[in-house]
Scaffold this active site. Structure first.
Site, short mmCIF file in Angstrom:
data_model
loop_
_atom_site.label_atom_id
_atom_site.label_comp_id
_atom_site.label_asym_id
_atom_site.label_seq_id
_atom_site.Cartn_x
_atom_site.Cartn_y
_atom_site.Cartn_z
N HIS A 234 1.05 0.34 -2.08
CA HIS A 234 1.43 -0.43 -1.19
C HIS A 234 2.97 -0.70 -1.12
O HIS A 234 3.51 -0.42 -2.11
CB HIS A 234 0.82 -2.04 -1.36
CG HIS A 234 0.97 -3.13 -0.64
ND1 HIS A 234 0.77 -3.13 0.67
CD2 HIS A 234 2.02 -4.23 -0.84
CE1 HIS A 234 1.13 -4.21 1.20
NE2 HIS A 234 1.99 -4.92 0.27
N PHE A 235 3.32 -1.16 0.01
CA PHE A 235 4.67 -1.01 0.30
C PHE A 235 5.19 -2.43 1.04
O PHE A 235 4.21 -2.64 2.04
CB PHE A 235 5.44 0.08 0.84
CG PHE A 235 5.79 1.12 0.35
CD1 PHE A 235 6.74 1.39 -0.87
CD2 PHE A 235 4.90 2.21 0.21
CE1 PHE A 235 7.02 2.30 -1.74
CE2 PHE A 235 5.37 3.34 -0.22
CZ PHE A 235 6.24 3.63 -1.52
N SER A 236 6.07 -3.21 0.78
CA SER A 236 6.52 -4.36 1.58
C SER A 236 8.16 -4.50 1.45
O SER A 236 8.68 -3.62 0.81
CB SER A 236 6.13 -5.71 1.10
OG SER A 236 6.38 -6.03 -0.36
N GLY A 238 9.46 -6.54 -0.39
CA GLY A 238 9.74 -7.02 -1.49
C GLY A 238 9.95 -5.73 -2.49
O GLY A 238 10.48 -5.94 -3.70
N GLY A 239 9.25 -4.78 -2.29
CA GLY A 239 9.18 -3.50 -3.08
C GLY A 239 7.85 -2.82 -3.10
O GLY A 239 7.27 -3.16 -2.16
N ASP A 366 -2.21 -18.21 -4.89
CA ASP A 366 -2.61 -17.04 -3.81
C ASP A 366 -3.84 -16.65 -3.90
O ASP A 366 -3.99 -15.20 -3.96
CB ASP A 366 -1.41 -15.95 -3.79
CG ASP A 366 -1.40 -15.07 -2.66
OD1 ASP A 366 -1.98 -15.59 -1.59
OD2 ASP A 366 -0.64 -14.06 -2.58
#
Length: 861
Positions: A234-236, A238-239, A366
């Site tokens: 996964h990428f976002s 945030g990193g 979360d």
């Protein structure tokens, strides 16, 4: 979930909108409120505030400087850079406010724009070097997020990229308008803005940049990095999240990366601060088997890494999807009972684990199905503690997954309990995000689950107690919302349709230039005018469904076409061809002719093959107007486009899976099924069997992308999911195949239609829309009536789908509305919203009404 939609939820509680409209209501940086100095021109465009020196002429393109900043030092950075630029007569721009800054750097915002706080426009390469040398020392120690698309200058917050200084447009390889720069031959080419550094091969960087470019090109993981990256999960902003192997032990782990200053939450906290918190909480919970193990925390260069256990299992979300019976064709009651027992047991486990956290005074923060792992032996493990808080001492962060965050300001433990209530509902009907639009839907969904699934006695009351929802005041008064709820539950479909129509007309915003009706976020990428996501499709659907015309809205649309600056989109669902078609169909011939004139002046660029934005839709529209206007030239153009398309499909057919393993798109809007529909319509126009041959070839290309599942359903295989929808999926293939079968019946194609129909039997879909949801599936089955005459099961299947649309309905000021794609906000457009759904409902009662342009309506034979 398409997480980029979150960015469009800040401006309005009810409708998707651009985040800079929200930012405009927040306090701006000091310089945005100051008068322009003498000799300077200032002004705002979107989230940016431009400060341009009138006496310095800039080139149209060149090396620009981006300045990164952290939320805490942004005003200080702006003070330093703006003072320097004003003294040196260098033009620049900056994000107008802290709200705009946060919006650009949110965890799931566009990674290509992450970190860019200011842009400086040097007049030439010498000036570029001078600015870098001057500003570097002034900004020393003021680092911000790394800008992925740029080349970093030394170790500070200055970055470089070659690109356009002024807005010039060209068309990309699909014929879509795109920002442009000029090549050495004077041709405009696409100015690439990916989150990867890129220099056009014809650009010669200044010699003094060479060492920095070489360092960037040779930038690899350091030799002493203790882990070997196996794959990216996964990428976002945030990193990244990676599966890795520990070199010393061979143990597989999960590496969670955090970039400083990036991946902000709505309170402005960055990914690093959240990762540190996660490490802290995992350490405190290390004795709980149901919490993922933590192994290490370290910093490399400026990035931080958390090393965690790689759980042997899958997420609760994935297991839910694999087992959910209502998304399969004709599930047995035994299957439903077995699923119910599993879902109740699993969610009870989660309730127990979260209760143990609460006993220790920790709120998870979360909780949603992707943050719960299910091991191979059926146990649950919680992952991702970056939003956890100490319940007694801290305010909850308020960030989290849509559908599992309460719509009010309750405390952290109560927010966890709300998420637990949503988790109990989600395996059965994953529509809990609707509660933030209309809280009355919670009881409606709970009662549906109790009626459709054999849940234990008292299950519903437990869920409602956990949710503890109050009224949705922002969507109407309690009396209005109660009226909406009664209307939704009624059996009077004409009254429901009339209410939806009132909602659509009432949503119009003719004071805006960008869009007339609120709809999908694609309005802000493709423009708010087109058939699929803009005004044209809404005006068409409302007129066709029997709800009249609004001349003032038609004038709004035509005025926006006239006033548009730059290149137009031309496709059927995204551009001018669809707008012309809509005008003609609702009876505005003059407007249709004017739009056709704009099309002719736009030329014939290379476009994609598909119906949605490409030449298949263009040719179908030209063929339509050839008949309407008795214009053989348009007929010849359609035939020419089709001949070129057939030649491409015959000599270079698209593969179901390319050499990289990527599955191609298949379906009516994005696959070769749309081309098949074009060839079928041309056969009817010309009688030439070559067109029918091309139609069969094109439909078989999309059938090659399908796979047969249990129960003989035929669905489009995208590699990681199976798609049943019109835009992408088996229903779209089925619509085009049904048209072909009117003229050419092959035993294997008839068998394929049976399988595609079976895929449409599922009674539940996550969204209600036409393109990718229940309304489209309902319309697909209705379209098949001619092929299954006298089949009594079709009526029952269609009735069930119409009834299931009620699960998605929400109240709005006493009327009925529908959520759009991702369900987080309401939509009124044709493809994803209320107008298209209203049109599909009208087609059930009016056999002469076609579901989509250029399909043939049910004949009743």
């Amino acid at each position: 979930m398409k997480l980029q939609y979150i960015e469009y939820c800040f401006a309005d509680r009810l409708f998707y909108d651009e985040s800079h409209t929200w930012a405009a209501t927040q306090a701006g940086y000091r310089q945005a409120g100051e008068a322009a100095p003498e000799g300077w021109v200032t002004g705002r465009k979107g989230p940016w505030f431009n400060v341009m020196c009138a006496s310095v002429e800039l080139p149209p393109q060149g090396w620009k400087i981006h300045v990164s900043a952290r939320r805490e030092n942004a005003q200080q950075v702006l003070d330093i850079v703006s003072r320097y630029c004003l003294d040196a007569k260098v033009s620049f721009k900056f994000l107008v406010s802290e709200a705009a800054f946060i919006g650009r750097n949110l965890k799931y915002a566009d990674r290509g724009g992450s970190g860019k706080f200011m842009t400086i426009y040097p007049a030439d390469d010498d000036r570029l070097r001078e600015i870098l040398d001057d500003l570097g020392p002034l900004l020393e120690g003021m680092g911000g997020p790394y800008i992925l698309s740029d080349l970093r200058w030394k170790d500070g917050p200055l970055y470089l990229r070659y690109g356009g200084f002024v807005e010039r447009m060209t068309r990309n390889e699909l014929g879509e308008p795109a920002m442009a720069i000029e090549d050495p031959d004077g041709e405009l080419v696409v100015d690439r803005r990916d989150p990867v550094f890129y220099v056009p091969d014809w650009v010669s960087p200044p010699a003094w940049l060479a060492p920095h470019l070489e360092e960037r090109q040779s930038n690899e993981a350091p030799a002493d990095f203790p882990y070997e990256i196996e794959s990216a999960m996964h990428f976002s902003n945030g990193g990244g999240l990676y599966v890795a192997v520990e070199k010393a032990t061979g143990r597989k782990v999960v590496l969670k990366e955090a970039r400083p200053g990036a991946g902000l939450d709505q309170k402005g906290r960055d990914a690093v601060s959240r990762l540190k918190r996660e490490h802290e909480f995992l350490g405190k919970l290390a004795d709980l088997d149901a919490v993922v193990d933590v192994y290490d925390y370290f910093q490399l260069w400026e990035h931080h890494f958390l090393v965690q256990e790689l759980v042997d299992g899958v997420t609760f979300n994935k297991r839910m999807i694999l087992r959910a019976p209502l998304i399969k064709a004709d599930p047995s009651e035994e299957e439903i009972a077995e699923f119910t027992a599993w879902a109740v047991d699993t969610t009870d486990q989660i309730v127990e684990v979260v209760g143990r956290l609460h006993e220790r005074g920790i709120a998870f923060g979360d909780l949603h199905p992707n943050n719960v792992m299910i091991t191979e032996d059926g146990r649950v493990k919680l992952i991702d503690f970056e939003l956890s808080t100490y319940a007694a001492a801290e305010q909850r962060i308020g960030m989290g997954a849509p559908g599992f965050v309460p719509p009010d300001q309750r405390d952290a433990l109560a927010a966890d309990r709300y998420a637990l209530g949503c988790l109990k509902v989600a395996p059965f009907v994953p529509l809990t995000v609707l509660f933030t639009l209309d809280s009355t839907r919670a009881e409606a969904l709970v009662r549906f689950v109790e009626q459709r699934f054999p849940v234990p006695a008292g299950w519903g009351e437990q869920v409602l107690d956990l949710l503890d929802l109050g009224p949705s005041d922002f969507a109407g008064t309690p009396e209005q919302m109660a009226r909406s709820a009664r209307l939704i539950e009624s059996g009077d479909w004409r009254e429901i349709e009339d209410s939806v129509a009132k909602t659509v007309w009432a949503s119009a915003t003719p004071d805006r230039d960008d869009r007339l009706f609120p709809g999908d976020v694609e309005q802000f990428n493709l423009g708010g005018l087109g058939f699929g996501y803009g005004a044209a499709g809404v005006l068409y659907a409302m007129a066709k469904a029997g709800y009249g015309r609004r001349e003032e809205h038609e004038e709004w649309l035509l005025s926006r076409v006239r006033e548009h600056k730059g290149l137009h989109r031309l496709g059927l669902y995204d551009g001018l061809h669809g707008i012309a078609y809509a005008f003609e169909e609702i009876g505005n011939r003059d407007a249709a002719l004017e739009v056709l004139g704009v099309i002719e002046r736009s030329g014939t660029p290379q476009m994609a093959d598909e119906i949605m934005t490409g030449v298949s839709g263009v040719a179908l529209t030209q063929l339509y107007f050839a008949r309407k206007l008795d214009d053989p030239g348009r007929r010849d153009l359609a035939i020419k486009i089709a001949a070129d398309l057939a030649d491409r499909l015959r000599h270079d057919p698209p593969k179901p899976v390319d050499e990289t393993g990527r599955h191609r798109k298949a379906g009516l809007l994005h696959g070769t099924s749309g081309s098949s529909l074009l060839f079928t319509r041309l056969y009817e126009e010309t009688g030439d069997p070559a067109h029918l041959d091309a139609a069969e070839h094109a439909i078989r290309l999309d059938l090659d992308c399908c796979t047969t599942t249990e129960g003989d359903s035929l669905l489009v295989d995208e590699g990681w999911r199976l798609m049943p929808y019109i835009g992408l999926g088996s229903a779209g293939v089925g619509l085009a195949l049904a048209e072909l079968l009117r003229h050419r019946r092959r035993d294997d194609l008839l068998t394929s239609l049976d399988g595609l129909r079976r895929a449409g039997h599922a009674e539940f879909h996550i969204c209600p829309m036409v393109f990718y949801g229940t309304a489209g599936q309902m319309g697909f089955l209705n379209h098949l009536r001619d092929h299954y005459p006298g089949d009594p099961t079709l009526d029952g299947l269609i009735a069930v789908k119409r009834e299931r649309l009620k699960l998605h309905m929400v109240g709005l000021r006493g009327e009925v509305a529908f959520p759009g794609d991702q369900l987080m906000r309401l939509s009124m457009d044709f493809g994803t919203g209320a107008a298209g759904i209203l049109h599909a409902l009208a087609a059930l009662r009016d056999p002469s009404l076609e579901l989509l342009p250029f399909l043939r309506p049910f004949t009743g034979r």
